[in-house]
Design an enzyme around this catalytic site. Structure first.
Site, PDB file in Angstrom:
ATOM      1  CB  VAL A   1      14.534  13.800  16.519  1.00 57.80           C
ATOM      2  CG1 VAL A   1      14.260  12.993  17.776  1.00 57.80           C
ATOM      3  CG2 VAL A   1      13.592  13.357  15.393  1.00 57.80           C
TER       4      VAL A   1
ATOM      5  NE  ARG B   1       3.386 -10.636   2.817  1.00 54.71           N
ATOM      6  CZ  ARG B   1       2.377 -10.348   1.999  1.00 54.71           C
ATOM      7  NH1 ARG B   1       1.305 -11.094   2.003  1.00 54.71           N
ATOM      8  NH2 ARG B   1       2.436  -9.306   1.188  1.00 54.71           N
TER       9      ARG B   1
ATOM     10  CD  GLU C   1      -1.416  14.493   8.531  1.00 58.30           C
ATOM     11  OE1 GLU C   1      -2.380  14.436   7.766  1.00 58.30           O
ATOM     12  OE2 GLU C   1      -1.357  15.264   9.504  1.00 58.30           O
TER      13      GLU C   1
ATOM     14  N   GLY D   1      -0.847   2.360 -13.671  1.00 60.39           N
ATOM     15  CA  GLY D   1      -0.522   2.053 -12.281  1.00 60.39           C
ATOM     16  C   GLY D   1      -1.281   2.899 -11.278  1.00 60.39           C
TER      17      GLY D   1
ATOM     18  CD  GLU E   1      -3.867  -1.673  -5.541  1.00 59.99           C
ATOM     19  OE1 GLU E   1      -3.392  -2.810  -5.695  1.00 59.99           O
ATOM     20  OE2 GLU E   1      -3.396  -0.826  -4.758  1.00 59.99           O
TER      21      GLU E   1
ATOM     22  CG  ASP F   1      -8.845   4.444  -0.141  1.00 61.90           C
ATOM     23  OD1 ASP F   1      -7.890   3.986   0.530  1.00 61.90           O
ATOM     24  OD2 ASP F   1      -8.874   5.611  -0.567  1.00 61.90           O
TER      25      ASP F   1
ATOM     26  CE  LYS G   1      -7.328   7.319   1.802  1.00 66.38           C
ATOM     27  NZ  LYS G   1      -7.035   7.393   0.354  1.00 66.38           N
TER      28      LYS G   1
ATOM     29  N   GLY H   1       1.283   7.173  -3.231  1.00 70.99           N
ATOM     30  CA  GLY H   1       2.632   7.023  -3.761  1.00 70.99           C
ATOM     31  C   GLY H   1       3.627   6.843  -2.637  1.00 70.99           C
TER      32      GLY H   1
END
Lengths: 446, 446
Positions: free
Chosen positions: A51, A63, A147, A205, A208, A219, A223, A322
């Protein structure tokens, strides 16, 4: 404080020295957020070198503050007041990994208003209300990068926005949902039915407990909207995307695909129709030839296949979900946004200089694979062929298999409008000699 | 000119209005240059919208002005004095597609000195003397972009430099030379020998009349140096790259690879050894498993496989050469450099904040596939196994096939240092019972 210390402090804070730490606020600390914190901590030196200034975590909004986390975080950084965190005014960069529409949208807008650049992985929000967010980023001259929202770790948005900026993209076809690719791949490799494959995906996994967003294509549709917007320099929202999920895909469909040298994949397709200056964005399961680069995308991997005028065919492949893969994409954006903050100018924003119409699904040209159970008697093939011809749909191949009193006809068409193909199928369903239209699936990728 | 026209002219030229045309000088007008001109002309409006200002061709430097070209160009733009073109001082962007070391190096340095940003496809020059050019770009605060130098149209340098800037790349393995991939693919699919496949590649225009740069691996080695530099934030020059070409690959090697479920590919491999903070860069033909994503890269296509800590495995696939694909990469860089010119700040430059040693080939860990013609008598296998063990090389599999008085032994090793593997092969060659070491090839990609 002495009079002398003031100038010294100013100097050490000056951008020119490349030394002032950039303050990063993290909104959400779930699977992705935890990985983001881990990388920010473990790779602090590398990131600072890339950077040109250190990145310092200014706060983490969660939360429930008391929850045990997989990573050691200074408790003083944890807050449940996200709104206060993004309104502080001294935050340079905000990472939003909460997901969903609200409070994410309000927090991002507040962050931009208070002078922070924003990195988000929130495909649902961007596909629903991207223009509001992009307008705010432009107004306040800050970056809004995302991204991670499409195909996880795979760099696809930056290549579309920057690497291919001198080219003209004509088509984007992607496997952008890992859950559904896992399910279809499992059905293909084991012969399992949809329900069985879904249960396995849930046990591992990959899916869901409530798999609706994945298997019904919400979903993937979000996209597709983002991909189409970037590829064609226009605004495409999720409402413009034709959506069919994979719940109707049967073991028989998968077997039929194999018979014709194909495999069933759940595709997000974005196409430019230059003649009508319109864009088609759609998601549905389709057969693609085994020789197509997307056919070999296995398990929960993602891949995006791009066709452009000068570059020809490109493919980008990798992990679509992931914690760590998504964090990789978030951090890539964070480094870019941080470099831009040091330079004092935002990077490349959205490019929506065209206003292209959304092409309705009925006007989109596709190919169909249709399986029919028909009476096994003379004249059936002629009658079926006539039904296709009547709707201006040209047949590419037809295969007839006798089975006792019945026969099966498998028809693959040439490209025709989706409306003509649907009308043909409706007409076939009305015919006496057609016992059942047992399967209808589109065929993509020549 | 009236007094009123002056301010108007000033206004229309101001950067703030996004209206001043950016002047582009093109050095070289061969296959790639012609496509660049075509896109600059045909897509002028799109490019202007993406940049925020029109791009105007200021001049085209060629070797012979009179030569017939495939594209209509205003003759007034053609010049044979490239040096004068880049020294004019009013040129914003220079595209160098001449190739070779000189005069390209001198012209690029002059262009940067006179305030132009530079886009080049010149891998040989960058791999030989990149640091000089990067230093000049930094000194004059201009961009030096070179996406087209590696893997043609495939966006790989920008993803490495920007998308993966928040991640840590550990390995890059690429098929970066289309000519050699075409030759090896042809040998694999038809059983042809090397000479025959090379001749076919030449007949089809995939290989040059003098194919040395491709088949001896000089082209791939230059690209490996650039990939390693960007992936590991250090300086790697072509002299640091271990290079073996494909001229020794035989039809038997290809068949042996098939027998063990592999295919022979010509690979550029860049690896980070974190323990020793060293980098290995090497190019050679090697066997990779058919299940590896690179195994299905056919014809003259290129692909780059990247492994990083957070993102995991990524692959980028597309056309590695040709006029239009290379022009796509050049134009992508040109749009970025042009946007940066309008903003008044250069983009992300080279990142070489680490000083990593080049790991010698002997210290690099690889696996070997070794075929031996041996005497068919008792104790041969034990003696051969002993030779491997003596050099600390562990055998993974061994297959023995009797053939009359002789037998053939095929040994595949576990990973060991390349020096240990070479020493083992030398020792095998000295053994009486070994008639011939008929083939030695590395095995990559687990």
């Amino acid at each position: 404080m002495t009079e002398n210390s003031e100038p010294h402090k100013e100097k050490s804070l000056s951008v020119g020295e490349g030394q002032r730490p950039l303050k990063v606020a993290l909104l959400g600390c779930g699977v992705v957020g935890t990985e983001v914190v881990r990388i920010l901590t473990d790779q602090a030196e590398h990131l600072a070198a890339r950077v040109g200034a250190p990145l310092e975590i200014a706060g983490i909004a969660v939360r429930r503050a008391g929850r045990a986390r997989d990573i050691a975080v200074d408790p003083a950084l944890i807050t449940t007041d996200a709104q206060a965190l993004v309104s502080r005014g001294d935050v340079d960069l905000v990472i939003e990994v909460i997901g969903g529409i609200e409070p994410a949208r309000g927090l991002i807008l507040t962050a931009l208003e208070h002078g922070a650049s924003v990195v988000t992985a929130n495909k649902a929000l961007l596909a629903e209300d991207g223009p509001t967010l992009f307008a705010a980023a432009e107004k306040y001259e800050r970056d809004l990068y995302f991204e991670a929202a499409v195909a996880g770790a795979i760099p696809i948005l930056r290549p579309l926005r920057e690497s291919l900026a001198g080219d003209d993209v004509t088509r984007v076809m992607g496997i952008v949902n890992g859950t559904t690719n896992y399910i279809l791949d499992k059905m293909d490799s084991t012969g399992a039915g949809f329900d069985e494959a879904l249960e396995e995906a849930q046990a591992l996994g990959y899916a869901e407990a409530d798999p609706t967003a994945d298997i019904e294509g919400f979903d993937a549709a979000a996209k597709a909207a983002l991909l189409a917007s970037l590829a064609f320099h226009t605004r495409v929202s999720i409402a413009d995307v034709h959506r069919e999920g994979i719940t109707e895909v049967s073991a028989t469909d998968i077997a039929s695909a194999r018979e014709m040298g194909c495999v069933v994949k759940f595709l997000a397709i974005c196409e430019l129709d230059e003649a009508n200056d319109s864009v088609s964005a759609r998601v549905y399961p389709a057969m693609i030839p085994l020789s197509h680069p997307l056919a070999s995308v296995r398990d929960a991997y993602n891949a995006v296949f791009v066709e452009s005028k000068a570059a020809g065919q490109l493919m980008f492949y990798g992990r679509g979900a992931g914690g760590a893969p998504t964090a990789s994409a978030v951090l890539g954006d964070l480094v870019s946004a941080a470099r831009n903050r040091l330079k004092g100018v935002p990077g490349v924003g959205e490019s929506s200089y065209t206003q292209r119409a959304a092409r309705p699904m009925g006007a989109t040209r596709t190919r169909y694979h249709v399986s029919l159970d028909v009476a096994d008697k003379a004249g059936v093939l002629a009658a079926v062929a006539h039904a296709f011809a009547e709707h201006d749909v040209s047949i590419q191949t037809v295969r007839q298999e006798g089975r006792g009193g019945d026969a099966q006809l498998v028809v693959v068409t040439h490209t025709a409008t989706d409306a003509a193909l649907s009308a043909t199928v409706e007409a076939l369903r009305e015919m006496d000699i057609v016992r059942e239209v047992s399967s209808v699936m589109r065929v993509e990728g020549d």
